[in-house]
Design a protein around this motif. Structure first.
Motif, PDB file in Angstrom:
ATOM      1  N   GLN A 205       0.819  -1.212   0.000  1.00 52.44           N
ATOM      2  CA  GLN A 205       0.000   0.000   0.000  1.00 52.44           C
ATOM      3  C   GLN A 205       0.859   1.272   0.000  1.00 52.44           C
ATOM      4  OE1 GLN A 205      -3.638   0.094   2.282  1.00 52.44           O
ATOM      5  NE2 GLN A 205      -3.501  -2.087   2.768  1.00 52.44           N
ATOM      6  N   ASN A 206       0.199   2.351  -0.403  1.00 54.84           N
ATOM      7  CA  ASN A 206       0.799   3.689  -0.404  1.00 54.84           C
ATOM      8  C   ASN A 206       2.050   3.802  -1.281  1.00 54.84           C
ATOM      9  OD1 ASN A 206      -1.168   4.570   1.504  1.00 54.84           O
ATOM     10  ND2 ASN A 206       0.038   3.633   3.130  1.00 54.84           N
ATOM     11  N   GLY A 207       2.179   2.888  -2.255  1.00 55.60           N
ATOM     12  CA  GLY A 207       3.319   2.938  -3.157  1.00 55.60           C
ATOM     13  C   GLY A 207       4.527   2.151  -2.694  1.00 55.60           C
ATOM     14  N   ASP A 208       4.469   1.629  -1.467  1.00 56.11           N
ATOM     15  CA  ASP A 208       5.582   0.834  -0.943  1.00 56.11           C
ATOM     16  C   ASP A 208       5.452  -0.615  -1.400  1.00 56.11           C
ATOM     17  OD1 ASP A 208       6.586   3.040   0.458  1.00 56.11           O
ATOM     18  OD2 ASP A 208       5.262   2.636   2.165  1.00 56.11           O
ATOM     19  N   ASP A 233      19.123  -2.413 -12.186  1.00 53.96           N
ATOM     20  CA  ASP A 233      19.987  -1.238 -12.170  1.00 53.96           C
ATOM     21  C   ASP A 233      19.203  -0.033 -11.630  1.00 53.96           C
ATOM     22  OD1 ASP A 233      18.477  -0.146 -14.320  1.00 53.96           O
ATOM     23  OD2 ASP A 233      19.839  -0.969 -15.810  1.00 53.96           O
ATOM     24  N   ASP A 234      19.891   1.084 -11.431  1.00 55.21           N
ATOM     25  CA  ASP A 234      19.255   2.257 -10.829  1.00 55.21           C
ATOM     26  C   ASP A 234      18.091   2.781 -11.667  1.00 55.21           C
ATOM     27  OD1 ASP A 234      21.020   2.147  -8.726  1.00 55.21           O
ATOM     28  OD2 ASP A 234      22.368   3.692  -9.518  1.00 55.21           O
ATOM     29  N   ASP A 235      18.231   2.741 -12.997  1.00 54.43           N
ATOM     30  CA  ASP A 235      17.159   3.243 -13.864  1.00 54.43           C
ATOM     31  C   ASP A 235      15.908   2.387 -13.742  1.00 54.43           C
ATOM     32  OD1 ASP A 235      18.731   5.324 -14.769  1.00 54.43           O
ATOM     33  OD2 ASP A 235      19.403   4.272 -16.574  1.00 54.43           O
ATOM     34  N   MET A 236      16.102   1.078 -13.660  1.00 62.34           N
ATOM     35  CA  MET A 236      14.949   0.192 -13.495  1.00 62.34           C
ATOM     36  C   MET A 236      14.276   0.422 -12.147  1.00 62.34           C
ATOM     37  SD  MET A 236      14.716  -3.991 -13.564  1.00 62.34           S
ATOM     38  CE  MET A 236      15.005  -4.174 -15.323  1.00 62.34           C
ATOM     39  N   ILE A 237      15.068   0.546 -11.101  1.00 59.19           N
ATOM     40  CA  ILE A 237      14.510   0.782  -9.764  1.00 59.19           C
ATOM     41  C   ILE A 237      13.728   2.093  -9.746  1.00 59.19           C
ATOM     42  CG2 ILE A 237      15.084   1.269  -7.351  1.00 59.19           C
ATOM     43  CD1 ILE A 237      17.485  -0.663  -7.719  1.00 59.19           C
ATOM     44  N   ASP A 238      14.286   3.129 -10.360  1.00 63.48           N
ATOM     45  CA  ASP A 238      13.595   4.420 -10.415  1.00 63.48           C
ATOM     46  C   ASP A 238      12.260   4.287 -11.143  1.00 63.48           C
ATOM     47  OD1 ASP A 238      15.603   5.679  -9.046  1.00 63.48           O
ATOM     48  OD2 ASP A 238      16.547   6.568 -10.824  1.00 63.48           O
ATOM     49  N   TYR A 239      12.249   3.540 -12.250  1.00 66.53           N
ATOM     50  CA  TYR A 239      11.016   3.372 -13.022  1.00 66.53           C
ATOM     51  C   TYR A 239       9.970   2.622 -12.194  1.00 66.53           C
ATOM     52  CZ  TYR A 239       8.069   2.838 -17.158  1.00 66.53           C
ATOM     53  OH  TYR A 239       7.022   2.917 -18.055  1.00 66.53           O
ATOM     54  N   VAL A 240      10.383   1.528 -11.559  1.00 66.87           N
ATOM     55  CA  VAL A 240       9.454   0.739 -10.740  1.00 66.87           C
ATOM     56  C   VAL A 240       8.922   1.572  -9.587  1.00 66.87           C
ATOM     57  CG1 VAL A 240       9.260  -1.264  -9.206  1.00 66.87           C
ATOM     58  CG2 VAL A 240      10.426  -1.489 -11.412  1.00 66.87           C
ATOM     59  N   ASN A 241       9.787   2.365  -8.962  1.00 65.76           N
ATOM     60  CA  ASN A 241       9.330   3.226  -7.863  1.00 65.76           C
ATOM     61  C   ASN A 241       8.297   4.239  -8.339  1.00 65.76           C
ATOM     62  OD1 ASN A 241      10.998   1.939  -6.055  1.00 65.76           O
ATOM     63  ND2 ASN A 241      12.612   3.479  -6.111  1.00 65.76           N
ATOM     64  N   GLN A 242       8.544   4.857  -9.491  1.00 65.88           N
ATOM     65  CA  GLN A 242       7.580   5.803 -10.050  1.00 65.88           C
ATOM     66  C   GLN A 242       6.242   5.119 -10.308  1.00 65.88           C
ATOM     67  OE1 GLN A 242       8.817   8.411 -13.395  1.00 65.88           O
ATOM     68  NE2 GLN A 242      10.894   7.675 -12.983  1.00 65.88           N
ATOM     69  N   LEU A 243       6.318   3.946 -10.918  1.00 69.24           N
ATOM     70  CA  LEU A 243       5.092   3.221 -11.259  1.00 69.24           C
ATOM     71  C   LEU A 243       4.316   2.828 -10.004  1.00 69.24           C
ATOM     72  CD1 LEU A 243       3.356   1.934 -13.504  1.00 69.24           C
ATOM     73  CD2 LEU A 243       4.760  -0.126 -13.267  1.00 69.24           C
ATOM     74  N   CYS A 244       5.009   2.315  -9.000  1.00 73.71           N
ATOM     75  CA  CYS A 244       4.326   1.881  -7.774  1.00 73.71           C
ATOM     76  C   CYS A 244       3.713   3.057  -7.024  1.00 73.71           C
ATOM     77  CB  CYS A 244       5.293   1.105  -6.873  1.00 73.71           C
ATOM     78  SG  CYS A 244       5.677  -0.541  -7.511  1.00 73.71           S
ATOM     79  N   ASN A 245       4.331   4.217  -7.097  1.00 74.92           N
ATOM     80  CA  ASN A 245       3.728   5.406  -6.479  1.00 74.92           C
ATOM     81  C   ASN A 245       2.425   5.796  -7.179  1.00 74.92           C
ATOM     82  OD1 ASN A 245       5.486   5.997  -4.332  1.00 74.92           O
ATOM     83  ND2 ASN A 245       6.976   6.928  -5.715  1.00 74.92           N
ATOM     84  N   LEU A 246       2.290   5.418  -8.447  1.00 80.62           N
ATOM     85  CA  LEU A 246       1.070   5.725  -9.194  1.00 80.62           C
ATOM     86  C   LEU A 246      -0.017   4.669  -8.993  1.00 80.62           C
ATOM     87  CD1 LEU A 246       2.758   6.857 -12.537  1.00 80.62           C
ATOM     88  CD2 LEU A 246       1.507   8.335 -10.954  1.00 80.62           C
ATOM     89  N   ILE A 247       0.364   3.389  -8.997  1.00 81.49           N
ATOM     90  CA  ILE A 247      -0.653   2.327  -8.943  1.00 81.49           C
ATOM     91  C   ILE A 247      -0.877   1.808  -7.529  1.00 81.49           C
ATOM     92  CG2 ILE A 247      -0.154   1.658 -11.328  1.00 81.49           C
ATOM     93  CD1 ILE A 247       1.298  -0.818 -10.235  1.00 81.49           C
ATOM     94  N   LYS A 248       0.036   2.105  -6.609  1.00 80.66           N
ATOM     95  CA  LYS A 248      -0.090   1.707  -5.204  1.00 80.66           C
ATOM     96  C   LYS A 248      -0.531   0.239  -5.065  1.00 80.66           C
ATOM     97  CE  LYS A 248      -0.801   6.385  -3.509  1.00 80.66           C
ATOM     98  NZ  LYS A 248      -0.136   6.966  -4.698  1.00 80.66           N
ATOM     99  N   PRO A 249       0.321  -0.684  -5.492  1.00 76.61           N
ATOM    100  CA  PRO A 249      -0.074  -2.093  -5.507  1.00 76.61           C
ATOM    101  C   PRO A 249      -0.265  -2.680  -4.118  1.00 76.61           C
ATOM    102  CG  PRO A 249       2.271  -1.885  -5.957  1.00 76.61           C
ATOM    103  CD  PRO A 249       1.712  -0.493  -5.942  1.00 76.61           C
TER     104      PRO A 249
END
Length: 326
Positions: A205-208, A233-249
Motif C-alpha cells: 500500500q501507499n506505493g511501498d 539497475d538504478d534506472d529500473m529501480i527508479d522506473y518501478v518506484n515511479q510506477l508503484c507510487n502511481l498504482i499503489k499495488p
C-alpha cells in the motif's frame, strides 16, 4: 503453529499449480484446497483437497465460491485466473460477510490496469510509456504507420498470456486485425531487441513494496520459458518506484518492462500473481508465503534472500494409473 486453509483457484494452469507448489514449500502449515473447471486438473495431485468448480463467467460462480469457503473453513483465497479475479473484485462485499481474506490488489486502480487502453490513459503524462495510439474502427493504416513506423504492434485491450498481440506488417494485416479486435485495441511502436523483463513486487500500500525480483526473460506460448534472475539497475529501480507510487499495488504484482536504448518502458502490469511465480520461489521469493504473512498475519513480508542464476521450463509427465494390478 496454526494450520491455514488456503483456497487456490485454477489449479490446472501454470499459475495455479505454481502457487500450490509454493505453498507446499513455504514455512507455514497449509491445508490446500484447489478448484478448477477440469476434473483432470494436474494441480489436484499436489492439493490436499480438490473440488471441481464452475466457469467464472457462470452466474453460479460467486455462490459456488462462497459455499466452498464455508465448507472448508477457508482462511485465504488466492485467485490465479484473471476472470475469477474480476468476479471477486465485483462481488467482494459478498465475501466480506465471511471470516476469510482475499488476495486482491488495489481495487481503485485495478480497472485501469485490466484494460490496455485504460492503462495507457491512466499513466499518460505521468510515466514514460511506449509510443501508443488507442485504436478505432475508422483508423487509417497510413496514419498509424506514419506515427509508429512499420512493423508495429496491435494489442487487444483485454487479453492474457500474450494472447491478442500481433505484429502488423502491412495494410492487409491491419485491416484484418482491427476489425477482429473492434471491441477495443491499441497500436504500439515495435521495440526491437531481446530486452524484456518481468518484475515482481509485493505491494504493501501507499506505493511501498517488498521483495522486488527481476527476470530477464524469453517468452513462449505466452509464458516465460527461459529466465535469468538479475540485479535491477538504478534506472529500473527508479522506473518501478515511479510506477508503484502511481498504482499503489497491494500484494503480488507483476510489472513487465522492455528496454529501448537506455530507457525502460512499460509493457503491462498484471495486478495479480503471474506465471513466473514458481520460478521466483526457487530463487528465494515465495509470493504465496508472503500472501499468508500480509493478508492473514498482518505482517509486511521480511526481505528475502535472493539467489541469482538461470531457469528453463520444460514439459514433465504426471501419470495416474487405473489400477495397481498388472
Amino acid at each position: 503453529m496454526n494450520k491455514f486453509n488456503i483456497l487456490v483457484t485454477g489449479v490446472s494452469g501454470i499459475i495455479g499449480y505454481g502457487i500450490v507448489k509454493s505453498l507446499k514449500s513455504s514455512k507455514y502449515n497449509c491445508n490446500i484446497i484447489g478448484i478448477d473447471i477440469y476434473d483432470d486438473a494436474v494441480g489436484q495431485f499436489w492439493c490436499d483437497v480438490f473440488e471441481k468448480g464452475v466457469m467464472a463467467s457462470s452466474e453460479r460462480f460467486p455462490t459456488f465460491l462462497y459455499d466452498t469457503i464455508i465448507k472448508y473453513n477457508i482462511d485465504l483465497v488466492i485467485p490465479c485466473i484473471e476472470p475469477e479475479l474480476e468476479v471477486l473484485m465485483r462481488h467482494k462485499k459478498l465475501y466480506d460477510k465471511l471470516d476469510v481474506k482475499l488476495v486482491l490488489n488495489n481495487e481503485e486502480v485495478y480497472p485501469h490496469l485490466h484494460n490496455k487502453a485504460k492503462t495507457y490513459d491512466f499513466l499518460n503524462g505521468k510515466i514514460e510509456q511506449i509510443p501508443t495510439l488507442i485504436g478505432r474502427t475508422d483508423f487509417d493504416y497510413d496514419y498509424v504507420a506514419a506515427k509508429l513506423g512499420v512493423p508495429f504492434i496491435l494489442k487487444k485491450n483485454i487479453s492474457y498470456a500474450s494472447q491478442g498481440v500481433v505484429t502488423i506488417n502491412d495494410q492487409k494485416d491491419f485491416d484484418y486485425w482491427k476489425y477482429r479486435y473492434s471491441d477495443g485495441y491499441i497500436c504500439q511502436k515495435k521495440i526491437q531487441g531481446d530486452n524484456e523483463y518481468t518484475i515482481s513486487v509485493f505491494g504493501t500500500q501507499n506505493g511501498d513494496y517488498a521483495n522486488m525480483i527481476v527476470f530477464w526473460r524469453k517468452l513462449g506460448n505466452g509464458i516465460t520459458v527461459k529466465a535469468k534472475c538479475i540485479n535491477a539497475d538504478d534506472d529500473m529501480i527508479d522506473y518501478v518506484n515511479q510506477l508503484c507510487n502511481l498504482i499503489k499495488p497491494i500484494g503480488p504484482t507483476n510489472i513487465q518492462l522492455i528496454k529501448d536504448g537506455s530507457k525502460y518502458l512499460l509493457l503491462e502490469v498484471n495486478a495479480r500473481v503471474s506465471a513466473s511465480t514458481s520460478i521466483r520461489t526457487k530463487f528465494g521469493v515465495n509470493e504465496a508465503e508472503m500472501c499468508i504473512e500480509y493478508f492473514l498475519l498482518n505482517k509486511v513480508p521480511q526481505k528475502c534472500k535472493q539467489k541469482r542464476g538461470s531457469a528453463i521450463r520444460y514439459l514433465k509427465d504426471v501419470i495416474q494409473y487405473d489400477s495397481d494390478n498388472f
